[in-house]
Design an enzyme around this catalytic site. Structure first.
Site, PDB file in Angstrom:
ATOM      1  CB  ALA A   1      13.112  55.515 115.690  1.00  0.00           C
TER       2      ALA A   1
ATOM      3  CD  GLU B   1      -0.793  52.327 116.293  1.00  0.00           C
ATOM      4  OE1 GLU B   1       0.006  51.814 115.497  1.00  0.00           O
ATOM      5  OE2 GLU B   1      -0.618  52.357 117.516  1.00  0.00           O
TER       6      GLU B   1
ATOM      7  CB  CYS C   1       1.656  52.009 121.571  1.00  0.00           C
ATOM      8  SG  CYS C   1       2.300  52.073 123.244  1.00  0.00           S
TER       9      CYS C   1
ATOM     10  CD  GLU D   1       5.326  45.839 125.100  1.00  0.00           C
ATOM     11  OE1 GLU D   1       4.155  46.161 124.799  1.00  0.00           O
ATOM     12  OE2 GLU D   1       5.628  45.359 126.201  1.00  0.00           O
ATOM     13  CG  LEU D   2       3.584  44.555 117.904  1.00  0.00           C
ATOM     14  CD1 LEU D   2       3.029  43.429 117.045  1.00  0.00           C
ATOM     15  CD2 LEU D   2       4.905  45.060 117.323  1.00  0.00           C
TER      16      LEU D   2
ATOM     17  N   GLY E   1       7.229  48.860 118.210  1.00  0.00           N
ATOM     18  CA  GLY E   1       6.977  49.569 116.955  1.00  0.00           C
ATOM     19  C   GLY E   1       5.677  49.108 116.331  1.00  0.00           C
TER      20      GLY E   1
ATOM     21  CE  LYS F   1      17.061  50.822 113.797  1.00  0.00           C
ATOM     22  NZ  LYS F   1      16.603  52.154 113.330  1.00  0.00           N
TER      23      LYS F   1
HETATM   24  P1  NAP Z   1       8.294  51.158 113.142  1.00  0.00           P
HETATM   25  O1  NAP Z   1       8.290  51.836 111.860  1.00  0.00           O
HETATM   26  O2  NAP Z   1       7.803  49.773 113.237  1.00  0.00           O
HETATM   27  O3  NAP Z   1       9.805  51.268 113.661  1.00  0.00           O
HETATM   28  C1  NAP Z   1      10.204  50.810 114.926  1.00  0.00           C
HETATM   29  C2  NAP Z   1      11.681  50.501 114.899  1.00  0.00           C
HETATM   30  O4  NAP Z   1      11.920  49.374 114.041  1.00  0.00           O
HETATM   31  C3  NAP Z   1      12.546  51.630 114.356  1.00  0.00           C
HETATM   32  O5  NAP Z   1      13.751  51.669 115.078  1.00  0.00           O
HETATM   33  C4  NAP Z   1      12.802  51.165 112.925  1.00  0.00           C
HETATM   34  O6  NAP Z   1      13.951  51.726 112.354  1.00  0.00           O
HETATM   35  C5  NAP Z   1      12.963  49.696 113.128  1.00  0.00           C
HETATM   36  N1  NAP Z   1      12.790  48.877 111.918  1.00  0.00           N
HETATM   37  C6  NAP Z   1      12.212  49.209 110.738  1.00  0.00           C
HETATM   38  N2  NAP Z   1      12.238  48.178 109.883  1.00  0.00           N
HETATM   39  C7  NAP Z   1      12.845  47.158 110.525  1.00  0.00           C
HETATM   40  C8  NAP Z   1      13.159  45.806 110.175  1.00  0.00           C
HETATM   41  N3  NAP Z   1      12.841  45.298 108.991  1.00  0.00           N
HETATM   42  N4  NAP Z   1      13.758  45.043 111.094  1.00  0.00           N
HETATM   43  C9  NAP Z   1      14.079  45.510 112.320  1.00  0.00           C
HETATM   44  N5  NAP Z   1      13.814  46.777 112.701  1.00  0.00           N
HETATM   45  C10 NAP Z   1      13.197  47.592 111.824  1.00  0.00           C
HETATM   46  O7  NAP Z   1       7.477  51.931 114.238  1.00  0.00           O
HETATM   47  P2  NAP Z   1       7.488  53.518 114.471  1.00  0.00           P
HETATM   48  O8  NAP Z   1       6.713  54.135 113.387  1.00  0.00           O
HETATM   49  O9  NAP Z   1       8.880  53.986 114.751  1.00  0.00           O
HETATM   50  O10 NAP Z   1       6.712  53.605 115.859  1.00  0.00           O
HETATM   51  C11 NAP Z   1       5.339  53.712 115.929  1.00  0.00           C
HETATM   52  C12 NAP Z   1       4.685  52.387 116.250  1.00  0.00           C
HETATM   53  O11 NAP Z   1       5.206  51.878 117.464  1.00  0.00           O
HETATM   54  C13 NAP Z   1       3.214  52.491 116.464  1.00  0.00           C
HETATM   55  O12 NAP Z   1       2.566  51.452 115.801  1.00  0.00           O
HETATM   56  C14 NAP Z   1       3.066  52.365 117.969  1.00  0.00           C
HETATM   57  O13 NAP Z   1       1.811  51.908 118.382  1.00  0.00           O
HETATM   58  C15 NAP Z   1       4.157  51.426 118.307  1.00  0.00           C
HETATM   59  N6  NAP Z   1       4.564  51.544 119.720  1.00  0.00           N
HETATM   60  C16 NAP Z   1       4.217  50.540 120.586  1.00  0.00           C
HETATM   61  C17 NAP Z   1       4.542  50.636 121.928  1.00  0.00           C
HETATM   62  C18 NAP Z   1       4.162  49.540 122.903  1.00  0.00           C
HETATM   63  O14 NAP Z   1       4.713  49.501 123.977  1.00  0.00           O
HETATM   64  N7  NAP Z   1       3.242  48.649 122.580  1.00  0.00           N
HETATM   65  C19 NAP Z   1       5.239  51.746 122.391  1.00  0.00           C
HETATM   66  C20 NAP Z   1       5.582  52.749 121.485  1.00  0.00           C
HETATM   67  C21 NAP Z   1       5.227  52.618 120.145  1.00  0.00           C
HETATM   68  P3  NAP Z   1      13.825  53.035 111.391  1.00  0.00           P
HETATM   69  O15 NAP Z   1      13.370  54.133 112.260  1.00  0.00           O
HETATM   70  O16 NAP Z   1      15.197  53.212 110.895  1.00  0.00           O
HETATM   71  O17 NAP Z   1      12.842  52.686 110.330  1.00  0.00           O
END
Ligand code: NAP
Ligand code: MG
Length: 496
Positions: free
Chosen positions: A194, A399, A301, A267-268, A245, A192
């Site tokens: 983004a 963050e 991240c 992985e947050l 995410g 799935k």
């Molecule tokens: P996000 O808003 O949490 O979204 C991540 C993914 O989850 C997207 O595909 C999103 O879909 C989906 N999603 C949203 N609501 C959901 C739900 N209720 N159940 C299941 N999936 C759901 O994160 P983001 O803004 O795309 O990414 C940025 C974040 O990712 C930052 O906090 C960053 O630090 C973190 N990150 C961490 C790592 C690591 O390895 N630790 C690497 C990269 C990024 P939609 O797009 O359709 O909303």
């Protein structure tokens, strides 16, 4: 090799722009519209223009994808010998390498990142498939001595159908890192992507077809996380979830996984520091810090969003930072700039809000702070530096996920360690010093999953990656990731 069909369907009839391509879901080796034919648009963050229409998947589509993945994992993929999996994943890496430029351009259009960064991320995705291809016939169990009356051995079996929820900041690369590992050890995947960046995940389906990986091994369902993502993570037929995410969504995914006790890798986010000591090579440490925070416009991240610097060298460090930041070229990523836009209007507003809050909390704006001069459209924010940041203020704790560096100072090593550990996160930390003993003391005392000494982001596809504290759990990358995509079965045999 098969002749690949195309992920992209050109619109022939009505629509705003006849050239806007439509991408369909990739399920069971077939390109299909969503069950209700709905689509959504994806945008170029540098121009705010539509790049493509994309199928908006439904729960029915998720069910179909899981069904296809189940059929493959119990059927053709299970029957594919490990040494054949090596070849297929290796072929996939070669096919991606052959089309790297096309993928890089698409990634840049969809996400805004500089083209040379997209190229690096695609090259790294190639590496993930190649690295894990090599592991596909090397994951083995052990025999355990129970004495002469028993034979005991372990099997490392795949989980089954794995779900991969992908963020927008490194779209294809995140797929490479988790999907390649999962497939190598015999799982199948439902991905799935983004909503902001669904294109390269779909295009990758063409390569799976082309190299002849069985249908159903790799499936992509695009659509809103709140619907498609939530349904996927709650699904009783999913055997493992990898979520990358934000913390807020990660928490929801953890609740969802609890329902069916589904194994989970989270992985947050992070609030990672760069620590510069008085004995460091200041030009190099500041260049590494600039790379650490402004690469991908701070949307990593593990970005170093906090600079923790010894008070005796702070002015010198700031002088270097300001000088280096002034040389960064900002603009559309496709033009080969150093820094592109943020991903969306929402992120743009959020980052500006943090900059405002930081100043209200007493921080001093040293550079940036808003839209760069001359860029009237697109979600651009100039590289921003905030000095005199209080350790407990919001911009030191939360963050931001944008090009904003918060500067804090310390007077001795203990204070540096205390400050480094003073957030709920624990993803990464950079240490800049010439004193090896100090570097090792810090490496052991900082609670983070990645420690970089004298080079921010040092590491590779081979090195395990993941968080301490609220940055998550489980590890991706390296051989360690394979632990999460296999389960150990112990077989104990009594010999009579
Ligand atoms: P996000 O808003 O949490 O979204 C991540 C993914 O989850 C997207 O595909 C999103 O879909 C989906 N999603 C949203 N609501 C959901 C739900 N209720 N159940 C299941 N999936 C759901 O994160 P983001 O803004 O795309 O990414 C940025 C974040 O990712 C930052 O906090 C960053 O630090 C973190 N990150 C961490 C790592 C690591 O390895 N630790 C690497 C990269 C990024 P939609 O797009 O359709 O909303
Ligand atoms: Mg986009």
């Amino acid at each position: 090799m098969n002749k690949p069909r195309s992920a992209i369907k050109r619109r022939r009839t009505k629509g705003r722009n006849l050239n806007t391509p439509t991408l369909r879901l990739f399920i069971d080796g077939t390109w299909t519209p969503s069950s209700d034919s709905a689509t959504f648009e994806t945008f170029d963050p540098a121009t705010e223009e539509v790049v493509a229409n994309v199928a908006r998947g439904t729960r029915e589509d998720v069910d179909r994808a899981i069904h296809a993945a189940r059929k493959a994992v119990d059927g053709e993929w299970r029957a594919t010998l490990p040494k054949r999996r090596v070849e297929l994943l290796y072929e996939l890496s070669r096919a991606l390498e052959g089309r790297a430029e096309e993928f890089a351009e698409l990634e840049t259009r969809d996400s805004g990142k500089p083209i040379q960064r997209s190229r690096r991320e695609i090259a790294s995705t190639v590496r993930y498939f190649r690295y894990y291809a090599g592991a596909a016939d090397k994951v083995q169990g052990s025999t355990i001595p129970l004495g002469p009356d028993y034979l005991d051995f372990t099997l490392r079996e795949p989980l089954g159908v794995t779900a991969h929820i992908i963020p927008w900041n490194a779209p294809l690369n995140m797929i490479g890192r988790s999907v390649a590992a999962a497939l190598a050890v015999g799982n199948t995947a439902v991905v799935k992507p983004a909503t902001e960046t669904p294109l390269t995940a779909l295009l990758l389906g063409e390569l799976f077809e082309q190299v002849g990986i069985p249908a159903g091994v790799y499936n992509v369902v695009t659509g809103p996380g709140s619907d498609v993502g939530a349904y996927l993570t709650h699904h009783p037929e999913i055997d493992g979830i990898t979520f990358t995410g934000s913390i807020e969504t990660g928490r929801q995914v953890m609740h969802a996984a609890a329902e069916h006790i589904t194994p989970l890798v989270l992985e947050l986010g992070g609030k990672s520091p760069s620590l510069i000591f008085a004995d460091a090579d200041i030009a190099s440490a500041t260049a590494q810090t600039v790379k650490g925070i402004y690469s991908n416009s701070g949307q990593f991240c593990n970005a170093c969003s906090r600079l923790i610097v010894h008070s005796s060298i702070k002015d010198q460090v700031i002088h270097h930072l300001v000088e280096q930041v002034s040389r960064l070229r900002i603009g559309p990523g496709i033009e080969g700039t150093d820094m592109g836009p943020l991903i969306s209007q929402t992120q743009y507003d959020r980052v500006l809000n943090f900059i405002r809050i930081g100043q209200e909390d007493g921080a001093e704006l040293i550079a940036g702070g808003g839209r760069p001069v001359g860029l009237d459209r697109g979600y651009f924010i100039a590289p921003t530096i905030l000095d005199r940041v209080g350790p407990d203020t919001q911009i030191a704790q939360e963050e931001i996920f944008g090009p904003v560096l918060a500067i804090l100072t310390f007077d001795d090593e203990d204070e540096a360690i205390t400050l480094a550990n003073n957030t709920p996160y624990g993803l990464a930390a950079g240490i800049f010093t010439k004193d090896l003993n100090r570097a090792l003391r810090l490496a052991t005392n900082i609670r983070a999953g990645q420690i970089y000494v004298n080079e921010y982001f040092a590491g590779g596809e081979e090195t395990p990656f993941g968080g301490y504290k609220q940055s998550g759990f489980g590890r991706e990358k390296g051989l360690e990731a394979l632990l999460h995509y296999t389960q150990t079965k112990n077989v104990a045999i009594r010999i009579y």
